[in-house]
Design a protein around this motif. Sequence first.
Motif, PDB file in Angstrom:
ATOM      1  N   LYS A  37       1.302  -0.771  -2.551  1.00 47.34           N
ATOM      2  CA  LYS A  37       2.369  -0.807  -1.555  1.00 47.34           C
ATOM      3  C   LYS A  37       3.567  -1.643  -2.006  1.00 47.34           C
ATOM      4  N   ALA A  38       3.368  -2.459  -3.014  1.00 45.64           N
ATOM      5  CA  ALA A  38       4.486  -3.245  -3.552  1.00 45.64           C
ATOM      6  C   ALA A  38       5.420  -2.314  -4.335  1.00 45.64           C
ATOM      7  N   ARG A  39       6.587  -2.805  -4.683  1.00 42.27           N
ATOM      8  CA  ARG A  39       7.611  -1.947  -5.278  1.00 42.27           C
ATOM      9  C   ARG A  39       7.550  -1.951  -6.809  1.00 42.27           C
ATOM     10  N   PHE A  40       6.392  -1.638  -7.366  1.00 45.54           N
ATOM     11  CA  PHE A  40       6.271  -1.517  -8.814  1.00 45.54           C
ATOM     12  C   PHE A  40       6.715  -0.121  -9.250  1.00 45.54           C
ATOM     13  N   SER A  41       7.300  -0.036 -10.425  1.00 43.91           N
ATOM     14  CA  SER A  41       7.723   1.272 -10.927  1.00 43.91           C
ATOM     15  C   SER A  41       6.536   2.057 -11.471  1.00 43.91           C
ATOM     16  N   SER A  42       5.491   1.357 -11.942  1.00 45.02           N
ATOM     17  CA  SER A  42       4.300   2.040 -12.437  1.00 45.02           C
ATOM     18  C   SER A  42       3.087   1.127 -12.290  1.00 45.02           C
ATOM     19  N   ILE A  43       1.922   1.743 -12.095  1.00 41.29           N
ATOM     20  CA  ILE A  43       0.660   0.998 -11.982  1.00 41.29           C
ATOM     21  C   ILE A  43      -0.400   1.759 -12.764  1.00 41.29           C
ATOM     22  N   ASP A  44      -1.047   1.064 -13.678  1.00 39.17           N
ATOM     23  CA  ASP A  44      -2.167   1.637 -14.439  1.00 39.17           C
ATOM     24  C   ASP A  44      -3.390   0.793 -14.106  1.00 39.17           C
ATOM     25  N   ALA A  45      -4.272   1.320 -13.260  1.00 37.43           N
ATOM     26  CA  ALA A  45      -5.400   0.526 -12.773  1.00 37.43           C
ATOM     27  C   ALA A  45      -6.670   1.360 -12.738  1.00 37.43           C
ATOM     28  N   ARG A  46      -7.792   0.684 -12.854  1.00 40.13           N
ATOM     29  CA  ARG A  46      -9.078   1.361 -12.704  1.00 40.13           C
ATOM     30  C   ARG A  46     -10.023   0.475 -11.903  1.00 40.13           C
ATOM     31  N   SER A  47     -10.964   1.123 -11.240  1.00 43.09           N
ATOM     32  CA  SER A  47     -11.990   0.424 -10.466  1.00 43.09           C
ATOM     33  C   SER A  47     -13.329   0.605 -11.161  1.00 43.09           C
ATOM     34  N   TYR A  48     -14.186  -0.390 -11.072  1.00 37.33           N
ATOM     35  CA  TYR A  48     -15.512  -0.258 -11.658  1.00 37.33           C
ATOM     36  C   TYR A  48     -16.478  -1.232 -10.990  1.00 37.33           C
ATOM     37  N   ARG A  49     -17.753  -0.933 -11.146  1.00 41.81           N
ATOM     38  CA  ARG A  49     -18.812  -1.823 -10.673  1.00 41.81           C
ATOM     39  C   ARG A  49     -19.312  -2.617 -11.861  1.00 41.81           C
ATOM     40  N   PHE A  50     -19.271  -3.928 -11.745  1.00 45.36           N
ATOM     41  CA  PHE A  50     -19.656  -4.815 -12.832  1.00 45.36           C
ATOM     42  C   PHE A  50     -21.060  -5.338 -12.590  1.00 45.36           C
ATOM     43  N   PRO A  51     -21.975  -5.202 -13.560  1.00 41.73           N
ATOM     44  CA  PRO A  51     -23.332  -5.736 -13.377  1.00 41.73           C
ATOM     45  C   PRO A  51     -23.271  -7.227 -13.059  1.00 41.73           C
ATOM     46  N   SER A  52     -23.878  -7.622 -11.970  1.00 42.55           N
ATOM     47  CA  SER A  52     -23.772  -8.999 -11.513  1.00 42.55           C
ATOM     48  C   SER A  52     -25.053  -9.431 -10.824  1.00 42.55           C
ATOM     49  N   ASN A  99     -24.930 -11.225  -8.361  1.00 39.18           N
ATOM     50  CA  ASN A  99     -24.510 -11.183  -6.963  1.00 39.18           C
ATOM     51  C   ASN A  99     -23.818  -9.853  -6.696  1.00 39.18           C
ATOM     52  N   PRO A 100     -24.531  -8.856  -6.181  1.00 43.87           N
ATOM     53  CA  PRO A 100     -23.923  -7.537  -5.978  1.00 43.87           C
ATOM     54  C   PRO A 100     -22.765  -7.553  -4.986  1.00 43.87           C
ATOM     55  N   LEU A 101     -22.661  -8.592  -4.159  1.00 46.67           N
ATOM     56  CA  LEU A 101     -21.575  -8.654  -3.187  1.00 46.67           C
ATOM     57  C   LEU A 101     -20.213  -8.769  -3.859  1.00 46.67           C
ATOM     58  N   ILE A 102     -20.177  -9.247  -5.096  1.00 51.53           N
ATOM     59  CA  ILE A 102     -18.911  -9.346  -5.827  1.00 51.53           C
ATOM     60  C   ILE A 102     -19.007  -8.553  -7.129  1.00 51.53           C
ATOM     61  N   SER A 103     -19.547  -7.357  -7.041  1.00 52.49           N
ATOM     62  CA  SER A 103     -19.711  -6.521  -8.234  1.00 52.49           C
ATOM     63  C   SER A 103     -18.667  -5.417  -8.354  1.00 52.49           C
ATOM     64  N   SER A 104     -17.792  -5.274  -7.353  1.00 49.32           N
ATOM     65  CA  SER A 104     -16.745  -4.245  -7.401  1.00 49.32           C
ATOM     66  C   SER A 104     -15.431  -4.878  -7.844  1.00 49.32           C
ATOM     67  N   TYR A 105     -14.810  -4.303  -8.878  1.00 46.63           N
ATOM     68  CA  TYR A 105     -13.620  -4.889  -9.468  1.00 46.63           C
ATOM     69  C   TYR A 105     -12.512  -3.864  -9.675  1.00 46.63           C
ATOM     70  N   ILE A 106     -11.299  -4.375  -9.769  1.00 47.15           N
ATOM     71  CA  ILE A 106     -10.168  -3.586 -10.237  1.00 47.15           C
ATOM     72  C   ILE A 106      -9.524  -4.344 -11.398  1.00 47.15           C
ATOM     73  N   VAL A 107      -9.002  -3.617 -12.357  1.00 45.50           N
ATOM     74  CA  VAL A 107      -8.317  -4.221 -13.481  1.00 45.50           C
ATOM     75  C   VAL A 107      -7.132  -3.337 -13.841  1.00 45.50           C
ATOM     76  N   GLY A 108      -5.996  -3.933 -14.177  1.00 45.02           N
ATOM     77  CA  GLY A 108      -4.861  -3.093 -14.508  1.00 45.02           C
ATOM     78  C   GLY A 108      -3.591  -3.842 -14.809  1.00 45.02           C
ATOM     79  N   VAL A 109      -2.550  -3.055 -15.081  1.00 48.49           N
ATOM     80  CA  VAL A 109      -1.217  -3.562 -15.372  1.00 48.49           C
ATOM     81  C   VAL A 109      -0.215  -2.783 -14.520  1.00 48.49           C
ATOM     82  N   ALA A 110       0.647  -3.509 -13.844  1.00 52.86           N
ATOM     83  CA  ALA A 110       1.742  -2.888 -13.102  1.00 52.86           C
ATOM     84  C   ALA A 110       3.057  -3.363 -13.717  1.00 52.86           C
ATOM     85  N   ARG A 111       4.071  -2.532 -13.626  1.00 55.50           N
ATOM     86  CA  ARG A 111       5.360  -2.900 -14.212  1.00 55.50           C
ATOM     87  C   ARG A 111       6.460  -2.781 -13.152  1.00 55.50           C
ATOM     88  N   LYS A 112       7.319  -3.780 -13.127  1.00 55.07           N
ATOM     89  CA  LYS A 112       8.416  -3.783 -12.152  1.00 55.07           C
ATOM     90  C   LYS A 112       9.445  -2.720 -12.507  1.00 55.07           C
TER      91      LYS A 112
END
Length: 245
Positions: free
Chosen positions: A215-230, A232-245
Amino acid sequence: MEDGSSYQDFIQRIHPKKPRWIEKLYAKFMNSFSGSGFDKDTAKLFSQIDGRARTVLEVGIGTGVNFKYLSGRNDLKITGVDPNKSMEKYAVNSLVAAGFRGDQFEFIHGVGEKIPLESSSIDVVISTLVLCSVTDVSSTMQEVIRVLKPGGQFLFVEHVGAQGKISFSFPCFHDLWMDPDGSWLNLFQNLLNPIQVFVADGCHLNRDTLSFIRKARFSSIDARSYRFPSKNPLISSYIVGVARK
């Protein structure tokens, strides 16, 4: 920007001050962790930093665990913002351990919702495991946009709420444990979130952080979601990426 006293009042409203001993204890506890547990992914993300970048801001810098991913860049000026002043000495230690000079770093006692830096002054903003804890994600994202130079990068690694939505049919235990779409994990995150926020310094288990970034005003966003072995499964869902203004 606001004068010092007004800004400190703002910090107090957003992140009420805790007893000094609690802040020191929390900083010492966080310093006992040398990394996030997924160093390879973080190192790969940081390798995407534009080689022309000279100014870096880390929101919620904590004890400076990310300095090691920036080592070798003696041309960088790094600013770290954090609401816990006790993090500074650990961040400085991490800075030196990563091979940086002391004059390459500035620690600012502040919050992401109002960053005390000039507009369009930063090449790269970094946020790792921070947006789960800020009081106002939308304001924080607008501040990130504001301080970034045109074309600047926003790098993020964040744990988020599982995306599945629970159905109310009674599952077998196999479905509960396998949970391929995160439905049951999402339910437990929602139920336990108030406790998590109380005991973990405002950290939310169930935030849909990527929606705020989109929802922010980035010109581009390259992101992915994944489940990380943990553990503590309560914090096993992650996003990682790069956005550019």
